[in-house]
Design a protein around this motif. Structure first.
Motif, short mmCIF file in Angstrom:
data_model
loop_
_atom_site.label_atom_id
_atom_site.label_comp_id
_atom_site.label_asym_id
_atom_site.label_seq_id
_atom_site.Cartn_x
_atom_site.Cartn_y
_atom_site.Cartn_z
N ALA A 1 7.85 2.24 -32.00
CA ALA A 1 7.15 1.40 -32.43
C ALA A 1 6.43 1.54 -33.85
CB ALA A 1 5.85 1.32 -31.62
N GLY A 2 6.34 0.39 -34.60
CA GLY A 2 5.73 0.46 -35.84
C GLY A 2 5.92 -0.70 -36.48
N ASP A 3 6.16 -0.85 -37.93
CA ASP A 3 6.62 -2.05 -38.65
C ASP A 3 8.08 -2.39 -38.56
OD1 ASP A 3 8.04 -0.42 -40.26
OD2 ASP A 3 6.28 0.09 -41.49
N SER A 4 8.27 -3.42 -39.21
CA SER A 4 9.70 -3.93 -38.77
C SER A 4 10.74 -3.07 -39.44
CB SER A 4 9.79 -5.28 -39.58
OG SER A 4 9.50 -5.25 -40.84
N ASP A 5 10.29 -2.25 -40.50
CA ASP A 5 11.40 -1.37 -40.85
C ASP A 5 11.57 -0.17 -39.97
OD1 ASP A 5 11.87 -2.88 -43.24
OD2 ASP A 5 10.23 -2.00 -44.18
N SER A 6 10.53 0.38 -39.40
CA SER A 6 10.71 1.65 -38.37
C SER A 6 10.81 1.63 -37.24
CB SER A 6 9.50 2.65 -38.70
OG SER A 6 8.39 1.80 -38.40
N SER A 7 10.89 0.03 -36.35
CA SER A 7 10.61 -0.07 -35.09
C SER A 7 11.96 -0.24 -34.66
CB SER A 7 9.75 -1.51 -34.71
OG SER A 7 10.44 -2.58 -35.31
N LYS A 8 12.36 0.12 -33.43
CA LYS A 8 13.71 0.18 -32.74
C LYS A 8 13.27 0.01 -31.31
CE LYS A 8 18.00 2.61 -32.31
NZ LYS A 8 18.70 3.59 -32.56
N PRO A 9 14.11 -0.87 -30.87
CA PRO A 9 13.85 -1.14 -29.22
C PRO A 9 14.62 0.04 -28.41
CG PRO A 9 14.86 -3.06 -30.35
CD PRO A 9 14.94 -2.10 -31.13
N SER A 10 13.88 0.37 -27.36
CA SER A 10 14.41 1.23 -26.54
C SER A 10 15.76 1.14 -25.91
CB SER A 10 13.38 1.60 -25.35
OG SER A 10 14.03 2.57 -24.18
N ARG A 11 16.60 2.01 -25.72
CA ARG A 11 18.09 1.71 -25.32
C ARG A 11 18.00 2.21 -23.77
NH1 ARG A 11 18.25 -0.61 -29.46
NH2 ARG A 11 20.08 -0.17 -31.04
N LEU A 12 16.76 2.68 -23.18
CA LEU A 12 16.72 3.22 -21.88
C LEU A 12 15.68 2.18 -21.12
CD1 LEU A 12 17.49 5.58 -19.72
CD2 LEU A 12 15.71 6.58 -20.37
N ILE A 13 16.17 1.66 -20.04
CA ILE A 13 15.31 1.09 -19.19
C ILE A 13 14.86 2.08 -17.94
CG2 ILE A 13 14.87 -0.83 -17.53
CD1 ILE A 13 16.74 -2.33 -19.40
N VAL A 14 13.87 2.21 -17.41
CA VAL A 14 13.49 3.04 -16.29
C VAL A 14 12.43 2.16 -15.31
CG1 VAL A 14 12.17 5.14 -15.46
CG2 VAL A 14 13.27 4.98 -17.94
N ASN B 1 0.70 -1.09 0.05
CA ASN B 1 -0.16 0.01 -0.07
C ASN B 1 0.60 1.28 -0.04
OD1 ASN B 1 -2.50 0.99 0.05
ND2 ASN B 1 -2.67 1.72 2.00
N ILE B 2 2.26 1.06 -0.46
CA ILE B 2 3.05 2.40 -0.25
C ILE B 2 3.19 3.02 -1.89
CG2 ILE B 2 5.45 3.36 -0.10
CD1 ILE B 2 5.70 0.92 1.86
N PRO B 3 2.79 4.36 -2.24
CA PRO B 3 2.74 4.91 -3.35
C PRO B 3 4.19 4.62 -3.96
CG PRO B 3 2.02 6.28 -1.68
CD PRO B 3 2.45 5.23 -0.81
N TYR B 4 4.24 4.76 -5.48
CA TYR B 4 5.26 4.73 -6.27
C TYR B 4 5.20 5.39 -7.48
CZ TYR B 4 3.18 1.04 -9.25
OH TYR B 4 2.16 0.42 -9.87
N ILE B 5 6.21 5.75 -8.04
CA ILE B 5 6.12 6.37 -9.46
C ILE B 5 6.40 5.24 -10.44
CG2 ILE B 5 7.30 7.97 -10.84
CD1 ILE B 5 8.23 9.73 -8.58
N PRO B 6 5.50 4.92 -11.46
CA PRO B 6 5.67 4.12 -12.33
C PRO B 6 6.72 4.46 -13.31
CG PRO B 6 3.49 4.25 -12.16
CD PRO B 6 4.23 5.48 -11.23
N GLY B 7 7.67 3.53 -13.54
CA GLY B 7 8.64 3.75 -14.57
C GLY B 7 7.86 4.17 -15.92
#
Length: 214
Positions: free
Chosen positions: A96-109, A47-53
């Motif tokens: 996000a998008g089709d296979s030609d334009s999509s790219k995974p994020s380099r940042l994990i939060v 029951n503790i508040p947090y900030i979602p990544g």
């Protein structure tokens, strides 16, 4: 398809200090007579508040895209996320998008946990939070419509943890500079909801930057 190799992970740890009350909405799981109309998001186990990544990352991304002029605009003029993987935003946050334009994020939060030792919550009227009542006035009828919001109070601190993945051949300096800009833009803007009414001003401090090579 060409192969890519992970070169290093840069792990950032730090703090997010609230300068004003923060409201990131959660689910109103139960009817609470006389309580707030809008609740903050909480860990259902303790029951503790947090900030979602997702909230933190999404806000930084949108601010970078607007500041750098790489946000997408549809035919109706609606502003959306960048679809260009080569844009300054796309390089860090991915696309996000089709296979030609999509790219995974380099940042994990990561989700930011509330630091229970950084602030005294003994005087809050709700567990770790405050209730703030605001009154909206109908400009035609002058009728008052009071609403009560739950907020994590000013002075509270959250534990920040982010991971920057750098792949072989990528411009590490550019990725780090974009992340630094995103943090500065967020400090000059707001996090969560109702920022135009004073909510969500934050101060972010990076305490440690650790590099792991592979």
């Amino acid at each position: 398809m060409s192969a890519i190799k992970l070169e290093k992970k840069i792990i950032y740890t730090g703090t997010i200090t609230l300068k004003t009350g923060l409201h990131i909405g959660g689910t109103n799981a139960a009817l609470n007579i006389g309580g707030p109309d809008k609740f903050v998001v909480r860990n259902p186990i303790n029951n503790i508040p947090y900030i979602p990544g997702s909230s933190l990352k999404g806000k930084m991304r949108s601010l970078v895209e607007i500041a750098k002029g790489c946000a997408s605009v549809d035919r109706k003029g609606n502003v959306g996320p960048s679809n260009d993987p080569n844009s300054i935003s796309g390089k860090l946050f991915g696309t996000a998008g089709d296979s030609d334009s999509s790219k995974p994020s380099r940042l994990i939060v990561r989700d930011a946990e509330l630091d229970m030792n950084a602030c005294d919550f003994s005087n809050t009227d709700l567990p770790y939070t405050e209730s703030k009542t605001e009154v909206a006035i109908d400009r035609v009828t002058a009728k008052a419509n009071p609403r009560t919001f739950e907020r994590v109070p000013a002075g509270a601190q959250f534990k920040l943890n982010m991971v920057l993945n750098v792949f072989e051949g990528e411009d590490e300096a550019e990725l780090k500079a974009t992340l630094k800009d995103a943090i500065q833009l967020l400090e000059d803007d707001y996090l969560g909801g109702h920022g135009s009414r004073g909510y969500g001003q934050v101060e972010i401090e990076i305490i440690k930057e650790e590099t792991k090579t592979y």
